[in-house]
Design a protein around this motif. Structure first.
Motif: not given
Length: 301
Positions: A4-24
């Protein structure tokens, strides 16, 4: 298992989303493990610059940045296996780099996808300097980007395209959404189901086949008008766009320029952002210049 490749501007919230995906995904594994041995073997990993000890300063110069990408790539490659789900929590902003990661997953006969975290540049800049515990943006990230590094990375960002095989399936997560499309991602990555049209993957199809060309030309016309005005009159002043109007058609709409000169790189960056946010929306072609003028005025305030 999937990449699962996260992509987006720096500081756009990718890490928050990555952790949401991991938890799900871990929740689904826990739920299904008692009845599905295949799922019971799965483990979820997150690879990020932070986990690899990579500073944001590596993006300041080409050589350290290239080395950092190689380190990130190697870490993802080491973890990829039939029993491991790898979330590549980086900007993954270069399409050729996403292609390389896609090929690594393909070589292991495992699926991959891209999660595009969409956020305006100004919002990313706000989050970049916000308190880390505020809960906005990349709340788990501990190191901020220097303003010039952030601007440069935003300028160079290459947006994922769901029509490209290495960016497909593409899940779009707008910054204002609280949740991720977890079920759709699980079905696509674990159950190998085809991704159905959904708000997470298709915001709204263009009504015209040449919508993107019309969008591109409309925004370029406005940028050209601003550049020409500054050549003739210098910084500041008002630029009238005849084809744009929020009231009476034909009267034109005004762009109020700041006192300082607005360079072409800044105008093109704003233009790319506008195209990025509107490329999958249907809008009447007669309204595109009006919408872009409104957006340009808000960005130049």
């Amino acid at each position: 298992m999937p990449l699962i490749m996260m992509s987006g501007f720096p500081a756009s919230g990718k890490t928050t989303r990555a952790n949401q995906i991991k938890d799900f995904f871990e929740s689904k594994i826990s739920e299904l493990s008692p009845t599905d041995p295949r799922v019971a073997r799965l483990k979820v990993h997150i690879v990020s610059d932070e986990s690899l000890g990579l500073s944001t300063e590596v993006y300041r110069e080409a050589r350290p940045e290239k080395d950092a990408r190689a380190t990130f790539y190697a870490a993802v490659k080491r973890l990829l296996s039939q029993d491991d789900i790898v979330i590549a929590d980086g900007m993954n902003y270069i399409k050729g780099y996403r292609y390389q990661l896609h090929c690594e997953a393909k070589a292991l006969l495992t699926p991959s996808c891209v999660v595009y975290v969409g956020a305006p540049a100004e919002k990313c800049k706000e989050w970049n300097v916000a308190d880390e515990e505020s809960g906005d943006g990349d709340s788990h990230r501990r190191e901020r980007y220097a303003p010039d590094v952030l601007d440069n990375l935003i300028f160079r960002y290459e947006e994922p395209n769901g029509m490209a095989r290495w960016d497909s399936p593409l899940f779009i997560v707008p910054w204002m959404d609280e949740d991720i499309p977890g079920e759709e991602m699980w079905n696509a990555m674990i159950n190998n189901e085809a991704v159905k049209p959904h708000q997470a993957t298709v915001l709204k199809p263009a009504a015209e086949a040449n919508y993107l060309q019309i969008l591109d030309k409309a925004t370029q016309d406005v940028v050209s008008a601003v550049v020409e005005h500054q050549k003739m009159h210098g910084p500041g002043g008002t630029v009238v766009i005849p084809e744009a109007s929020n009231t009476n058609p034909g009267e034109g709409q005004k762009i109020e320029l700041p006192a300082n000169h607005v360079g072409l790189p800044q105008l093109q960056r704003i233009r790319r952002q506008f195209i990025s946010f509107n490329r999958q929306h249907t809008a009447e072609k007669t309204r595109l210049k009006t919408m872009f003028v409104d957006y340009l005025n808000s960005e130049l305030e």
